[in-house]
Design a protein around this motif. Sequence first.
Motif, PDB file in Angstrom:
ATOM      1  N   VAL A   7       2.344  -3.440  -8.994  1.00  0.00           N
ATOM      2  CA  VAL A   7       2.119  -2.560 -10.143  1.00  0.00           C
ATOM      3  C   VAL A   7       3.376  -1.762 -10.483  1.00  0.00           C
ATOM      4  O   VAL A   7       3.625  -1.436 -11.640  1.00  0.00           O
ATOM      5  CB  VAL A   7       0.894  -1.649  -9.871  1.00  0.00           C
ATOM      6  CG1 VAL A   7       1.181  -0.659  -8.761  1.00  0.00           C
ATOM      7  CG2 VAL A   7       0.424  -0.949 -11.112  1.00  0.00           C
ATOM      8  N   LEU A  16       0.821  -1.211   0.000  1.00  0.00           N
ATOM      9  CA  LEU A  16       0.000   0.000   0.000  1.00  0.00           C
ATOM     10  C   LEU A  16       0.856   1.262   0.000  1.00  0.00           C
ATOM     11  O   LEU A  16       0.456   2.296  -0.528  1.00  0.00           O
ATOM     12  CB  LEU A  16      -0.951   0.003   1.202  1.00  0.00           C
ATOM     13  CG  LEU A  16      -2.020  -1.092   1.176  1.00  0.00           C
ATOM     14  CD1 LEU A  16      -2.913  -0.992   2.392  1.00  0.00           C
ATOM     15  CD2 LEU A  16      -2.845  -1.027  -0.095  1.00  0.00           C
ATOM     16  N   GLY A  70       3.684   1.445  -1.551  1.00  0.00           N
ATOM     17  CA  GLY A  70       4.242   1.553  -2.889  1.00  0.00           C
ATOM     18  C   GLY A  70       5.755   1.666  -2.866  1.00  0.00           C
ATOM     19  O   GLY A  70       6.355   1.896  -1.806  1.00  0.00           O
ATOM     20  N   ARG A  88      -7.994  -7.583  -1.371  1.00  0.00           N
ATOM     21  CA  ARG A  88      -8.054  -6.181  -0.980  1.00  0.00           C
ATOM     22  C   ARG A  88      -6.978  -5.367  -1.692  1.00  0.00           C
ATOM     23  O   ARG A  88      -7.204  -4.240  -2.114  1.00  0.00           O
ATOM     24  CB  ARG A  88      -7.888  -6.089   0.529  1.00  0.00           C
ATOM     25  CG  ARG A  88      -8.245  -4.746   1.100  1.00  0.00           C
ATOM     26  CD  ARG A  88      -8.382  -4.824   2.593  1.00  0.00           C
ATOM     27  NE  ARG A  88      -7.337  -5.658   3.171  1.00  0.00           N
ATOM     28  CZ  ARG A  88      -7.514  -6.467   4.201  1.00  0.00           C
ATOM     29  NH1 ARG A  88      -8.675  -6.558   4.771  1.00  0.00           N
ATOM     30  NH2 ARG A  88      -6.513  -7.193   4.676  1.00  0.00           N
ATOM     31  N   MET A 147      -7.954  -4.535  -5.144  1.00  0.00           N
ATOM     32  CA  MET A 147      -8.902  -3.412  -5.157  1.00  0.00           C
ATOM     33  C   MET A 147      -8.187  -2.077  -4.970  1.00  0.00           C
ATOM     34  O   MET A 147      -8.588  -1.061  -5.523  1.00  0.00           O
ATOM     35  CB  MET A 147      -9.965  -3.605  -4.082  1.00  0.00           C
ATOM     36  CG  MET A 147     -10.956  -4.701  -4.424  1.00  0.00           C
ATOM     37  SD  MET A 147     -12.409  -4.658  -3.363  1.00  0.00           S
ATOM     38  CE  MET A 147     -11.803  -5.372  -1.857  1.00  0.00           C
ATOM     39  N   ALA A 148      -7.123  -2.081  -4.150  1.00  0.00           N
ATOM     40  CA  ALA A 148      -6.385  -0.830  -3.923  1.00  0.00           C
ATOM     41  C   ALA A 148      -5.461  -0.496  -5.093  1.00  0.00           C
ATOM     42  O   ALA A 148      -4.800   0.531  -5.081  1.00  0.00           O
ATOM     43  CB  ALA A 148      -5.575  -0.933  -2.636  1.00  0.00           C
ATOM     44  N   GLY A 149      -5.405  -1.390  -6.084  1.00  0.00           N
ATOM     45  CA  GLY A 149      -4.582  -1.112  -7.263  1.00  0.00           C
ATOM     46  C   GLY A 149      -3.109  -1.406  -7.060  1.00  0.00           C
ATOM     47  O   GLY A 149      -2.250  -0.758  -7.641  1.00  0.00           O
TER      48      GLY A 149
END
Lengths: 363, 296
Positions: free
Chosen positions: A277, A66, A68, A84, A87-89
């Motif tokens: 990502v 989260l 990053g 989850r 969903m947060a990408g």
Amino acid sequence: MKRSILGLTAATLALGAAAAQAEEVHVYNWSDYIDESLLEKFEAETGIDLIYDVFDSNELLETKMLAGGSGYDVVVPTGTFLQRQIMAGAFQPLDKSKLPNIDNMWDVIQDRTDVYDPGGDYSINYMWGTTGIGVNTDKVAEVLGEDVAQNSLSLIFDPANAEKLSECGIYMLDAPTETVPAALTYAGWDNPDDKSQEALDKAEEVLTAISPYITKFHSSEYINALANGDICVAFGWSGDVLIARDRAAEADNGVSVEYYIPSEGALMWFDQMAIPVDAPNPDAAHQFLNFIMDAENMAAASNYVYYANGNKASQDYLNEDVIGDGAIYPDQETLDNLYTVTPFGPKEQRLLTRLWTRVKSGT
Amino acid sequence: MRRLILILVPYLWLLALFLVPFLIVVKISLSDVALARPPYFPQLDLSGGWAAIRDFFTELDFENFAFLASDDLYWKAYLSSLRIALISTLLTLLIGFPVAYGMASARPEWRPTLMTLVILPFWTSFLIRVYSWMGILSQNGLLNTFLLWTGVISEPLTIMNTEIAVYIGIVYTYLPFMILPIYATLEKLDGSLLEAAEDLGCSRTSAFWLVTVPLSKPGIIAGCFLVFIPAIGEFVIPSLLGGSDTLMIGKVLWEEFFNNRDWPVASAVAVVLLAILIIPIVLFQRNEQKNREAGQ
């Protein structure tokens, strides 16, 4: 002369560039979760430098995802956490054209992981297992008698048993998302995945009653503690307990450890490999996933860590003490008795954490 | 001009390494939790111009601080951390002062060696040293094995995973931070002051209490701060050596941050912790300064 110096400089520069291009892939996996010779094999096959790092809690991994910029190319969250984070990408979709070995995967497991990652767009299954009871068989028989059912949740969740066992030590996973469903199962609650206030209250009642007898809430130390004979019961993950069994046998220290899937039912979980990502080297990450999905490599990992995997083709290469062990690959009847859980929402999560703090600290 | 630059350096240091991170934490503590990366809202988007910045500020509120006040978990954790830090500081002082005194009274050629011995543990990793304490204190650990073997005890002692283990861990880890500043003041102590006290009819013990201890006060205060401040926020030692009932604010902060994924509340906990530490320390130092000026 001048020219040759220039040429030399150019050659040095080219060399430097080549060195800088030496590929790296950063993998972040659970502790004690792979046959480390596989890491060398990957490096030998691909020429990519593999930097392998470990964690022991989903929360730790999730915070890095989260925040990053973790710098990892491959990470291994458990299904509920994966859902989850998708969903947060936090993850990138997999490029399946780079993953030919994906045909090796097992549809039975994929059906179950579809809940967390529909269609497997973001992840592949690495291992799956159950949450159950690790027992130092001789010590438990000594404390509670030979007749006690060691494969029942009541071994830990019944305060009378817990009190007696506390003298030789009980460890419990420091993971409320696993212990609360188990407490509900013990209490005979219909749905272990119930997140209502009543369900949480019930679970807290069960857990508070045994909390004074728990030596420690921790999610990885119980491997050594069980293997050394420091404790007599652990509520933990299947493969970890089986590693403890193996270590105790190797040490030949008179400790015999056994893993039981609780007869009342147990949580089935899935650890999924995914690519962040912002992975620095997604291409190498895909190569690593494909390497792991190779039937023989996956079998080597399972043979080493005693967890079942989601790879159908690997089953031909599994040792008999893995594929033939009902604690690892449960029979159909046991499998039907296993349940899965869904992630907690933010409000529910706060209630759960607060409950867990109260249970652990007695406040 | 040169003086200005000299003063500027420490202020820039403070600005970059304390004030800026602190303001970021304050900013997060005023926002709301969200399922995003990073997991809070609103994000400051400078490209949106002044309107975006204004919107950003209107989204901030003190909700998280109100929440901290409403749940007694946080006060209990702050109080319990204060208690553990205070007791550890006292224990460290009780052990550290005699060691420093002994070092300062040793022959000068011995002092560098003694100093090295105090610093020596820092040459190994802090984590490894805490883990070795786990090996010493555990149920089947070295201490219990030794005591059982000598027959001092018949049942193994339960030290590991209790608050006692936390005290042992903190005192062990922070002892050098207590010894070194006290030693520094004791070493500089003018021996003729003690002789004068004795000439004037003071016994050795009362000379110690009336001369040595007051003169070493700066060292004692520095040592106590160096132990107390990190101990109150300590996370590693209680989580490795402590039991499930050891409640400390460091662990609560960890849970807010990692388990609840609630960075805003975690930041609010951190801001309050800082306030709890800084306000008394500033008051104390102001009082000290006044005393010093009055003394002059």
